[in-house]
Design an enzyme around this catalytic site. Structure first.
Site, PDB file in Angstrom:
ATOM      1  N   GLN A  13       0.834  -1.197   0.000  1.00 21.06           N
ATOM      2  CA  GLN A  13       0.000   0.000   0.000  1.00 21.06           C
ATOM      3  C   GLN A  13       0.872   1.252   0.000  1.00 21.06           C
ATOM      4  OE1 GLN A  13      -2.789  -0.025   3.202  1.00 21.06           O
ATOM      5  NE2 GLN A  13      -3.407   2.096   2.944  1.00 21.06           N
ATOM      6  N   SER A  94       4.553  -6.123   3.021  1.00 17.42           N
ATOM      7  CA  SER A  94       3.261  -5.953   3.692  1.00 17.42           C
ATOM      8  C   SER A  94       2.142  -6.560   2.847  1.00 17.42           C
ATOM      9  CB  SER A  94       3.039  -4.468   4.004  1.00 17.42           C
ATOM     10  OG  SER A  94       1.895  -4.285   4.804  1.00 17.42           O
ATOM     11  N   LEU A  95       1.239  -5.748   2.313  1.00 17.47           N
ATOM     12  CA  LEU A  95       0.198  -6.244   1.412  1.00 17.47           C
ATOM     13  C   LEU A  95       0.792  -7.119   0.312  1.00 17.47           C
ATOM     14  CD1 LEU A  95      -2.533  -6.168  -0.246  1.00 17.47           C
ATOM     15  CD2 LEU A  95      -1.579  -4.099  -1.291  1.00 17.47           C
ATOM     16  N   ARG A 119      -8.717  -8.069   4.930  1.00 14.45           N
ATOM     17  CA  ARG A 119      -7.604  -7.408   5.623  1.00 14.45           C
ATOM     18  C   ARG A 119      -7.737  -5.890   5.547  1.00 14.45           C
ATOM     19  NH1 ARG A 119      -2.342  -5.525   4.100  1.00 14.45           N
ATOM     20  NH2 ARG A 119      -0.636  -6.179   5.504  1.00 14.45           N
ATOM     21  N   HIS A 203       1.072  -2.224  11.301  1.00 13.52           N
ATOM     22  CA  HIS A 203       2.179  -3.054  11.794  1.00 13.52           C
ATOM     23  C   HIS A 203       2.580  -2.655  13.213  1.00 13.52           C
ATOM     24  CE1 HIS A 203       2.469  -5.058   7.995  1.00 13.52           C
ATOM     25  NE2 HIS A 203       2.505  -3.884   7.374  1.00 13.52           N
ATOM     26  N   GLN A 252       1.571 -10.765  10.974  1.00 10.85           N
ATOM     27  CA  GLN A 252       2.133  -9.668  10.190  1.00 10.85           C
ATOM     28  C   GLN A 252       1.453  -8.338  10.482  1.00 10.85           C
ATOM     29  OE1 GLN A 252       0.809  -8.259   6.638  1.00 10.85           O
ATOM     30  NE2 GLN A 252       2.537  -8.932   5.380  1.00 10.85           N
TER      31      GLN A 252
END
Length: 314
Positions: A13, A94-95, A119, A203, A252
């Site tokens: 993102q 991440s994503l 998510r 996070h 995560q």
């Protein structure tokens, strides 16, 4: 032909922008937008072609947009035989880890899209319930950033390390007051804080409600054995079929993204001599070159970036 082992990397993102689908709309792989739309209930063609940049900052929409464009870029690169060597591993920031899991065969497009949608919604709801933000500390060594963040937490501040991206680039996450204070104190360790335009303290422990929602969704969805190892954000370790990807995806959300270590895993133990970034923007290539200044990196952020013959062919 100079064939080298290749690692695929997928962005997260923050790389989204208005009209990001336009360069890809006439490619054969544009049909993936229909598959993602069917799995999520969102009109991905509309999202990728016409949705405003301001609306795309919404966490759930941003994640679906980046995920879909990355899938299209990957499919077109495969179709064009553009890697110049065997693909031996994947990783995503991440994503992007979800795109990596689809590329490695651990998730289908439909299951991956449904998980990304869940998510994104869960993260947006968690951020709305408790305000938070993020900032990138540049120029300061990681150990100094960790020490300062630990000191601030000991003083009662709500702040955590969120991403360890590259030497001299560490992202922190937390309350707006704590991030602002860190910005004031960063020069004391030789750093500077750049505020990130994000909708929450991602996070970090503030995403615990989102992690619970994602855990519930994962109970109804299955991971398949991966064809390739995927390097996990949470520990920078490559995994294929050990049955624990669901737990890693949950973890995560509240743990730091160990991107620098992940890149070193790709280029070290996994033997990747070329890294190919697939998706919007070129942010990962920039981080990779900070980690390995002489790295062989190709960014495929549009059809025009696809080589007309395989990379490395002479």
């Amino acid at each position: 032909m100079n064939q080298v082992p290749v690692g695929l990397v997928f962005p997260g993102q923050g790389t989204q922008k208005q009209g990001m689908g336009e360069p890809w709309r006439n490619t054969p792989s544009w049909e993936l937008t229909a598959e993602v739309s069917a799995a999520t209930g969102e009109d991905l063609s509309e999202l990728l072609l016409h949705t405003s940049g301001e609306q795309l900052r919404r966490t759930d929409l941003a994640q679906l947009a980046v995920f879909t464009i990355s899938l299209i870029a990957h499919a077109e690169a495969v179709r064009a035989e553009a890697f110049g060597g065997p693909v031996v591993a994947c990783a995503g920031h991440s994503l992007g880890e979800y795109t990596a899991l689809v590329a490695a065969g651990a998730l289908t497009v439909g299951v991956g899209a449904a998980l990304v949608a869940t998510r994104g919604r869960a993260m947006r709801e968690a951020a709305s319930a408790r305000e938070g933000t993020m900032g990138a500390v540049v120029a300061a060594p990681l150990a100094e950033v960790e020490a300062l963040v630990g000191e601030m937490r000991a003083e009662g501040g709500e702040i955590w390390i969120a991403n360890v991206n590259a030497p001299g680039q560490t992202v922190v996450s937390g309350s707006p007051d704590a991030i602002a204070e860190l910005g004031e104190r960063a020069p004391s360790i030789g750093g500077k804080l750049i505020r990130l335009q994000v909708g929450g303290a991602f996070h970090s422990p503030r995403m615990a409600p989102a992690a619970e929602a994602l855990r519930d969704a994962l109970l109804t969805m299955a991971f398949a054995p991966a064809r390739l190892p995927v390097v996990a954000n949470v520990d920078a370790t490559p995994y294929t079929d050990d049955g624990r990807w669901a737990a890693r995806c949950v973890r995560q959300l509240t743990s730091p993204v160990l991107w620098e270590r992940s890149v070193r895993t790709l280029t070290g133990p996994l033997g990747c001599r070329r890294l190919v970034e697939l998706g919007p923007g070129r942010s990962l290539a920039g981080m990779i070159r900070r980690i390995h200044p002489d790295a062989d990196v190709l960014s495929v952020d549009s059809p025009a970036a696809l080589p007309t013959r395989p990379v490395g062919e002479r």
